[in-house]
Write a protein that holds these residues in place. Structure first.
Motif: not given
Length: 122
Positions: A1-24
């Motif tokens: 079995q392969v599992h992918l787990v994302e993290s890093g989402g959320g709420l941000v104002q326009a012009g801002g930044s976010l970093r998403l991560s995914c680990a298998a």
């Protein structure tokens, strides 16, 4: 079995930044391609960016110059740096892996993560 787990989402104002991560996980030897897709509410899932094992990248026109995709040193993790975010970037973001080989020799064509919500307020 392969599992992918994302993290890093959320709420941000326009012009801002976010970093998403995914680990298998799942005794993975290698992954040919990894990428990020997104699905705005009521719309179809679309490619945001992907990256091959040789480091070559591909971006949707709507995110070029604002988003950067990268893989970690192990080759089974992927990141998406999102800068200058816009309200139209609001969506559920999904991690994707293609061409997965496990240590046992099992080959998987494709695997998806469960998704992480990104909301950009105006």
């Amino acid at each position: 079995q392969v599992h992918l787990v994302e993290s890093g989402g959320g709420l941000v104002q326009a012009g801002g930044s976010l970093r998403l991560s995914c680990a298998a996980s799942g005794s993975i030897l290698s992954i040919k391609n990894m990428g990020w897709y997104r699905q705005p509410l009521g719309n179809q899932r679309e490619l945001v960016a992907d990256i091959a094992s040789d480091g070559s990248t591909n971006y949707a026109d709507s995110v070029k110059g604002r988003f950067t995709i990268s893989r970690d040193d192990s080759g089974i993790g992927v990141y998406l740096q999102m800068d200058t975010l816009k309200p139209e970037d609001t969506a559920v973001y999904y991690c994707n892996a293609q061409g997965i080989t496990s240590y046992s020799g099992t080959y998987y064509l494709r695997s998806w993560g469960q998704g992480t919500q990104v909301t950009v307020s105006s």
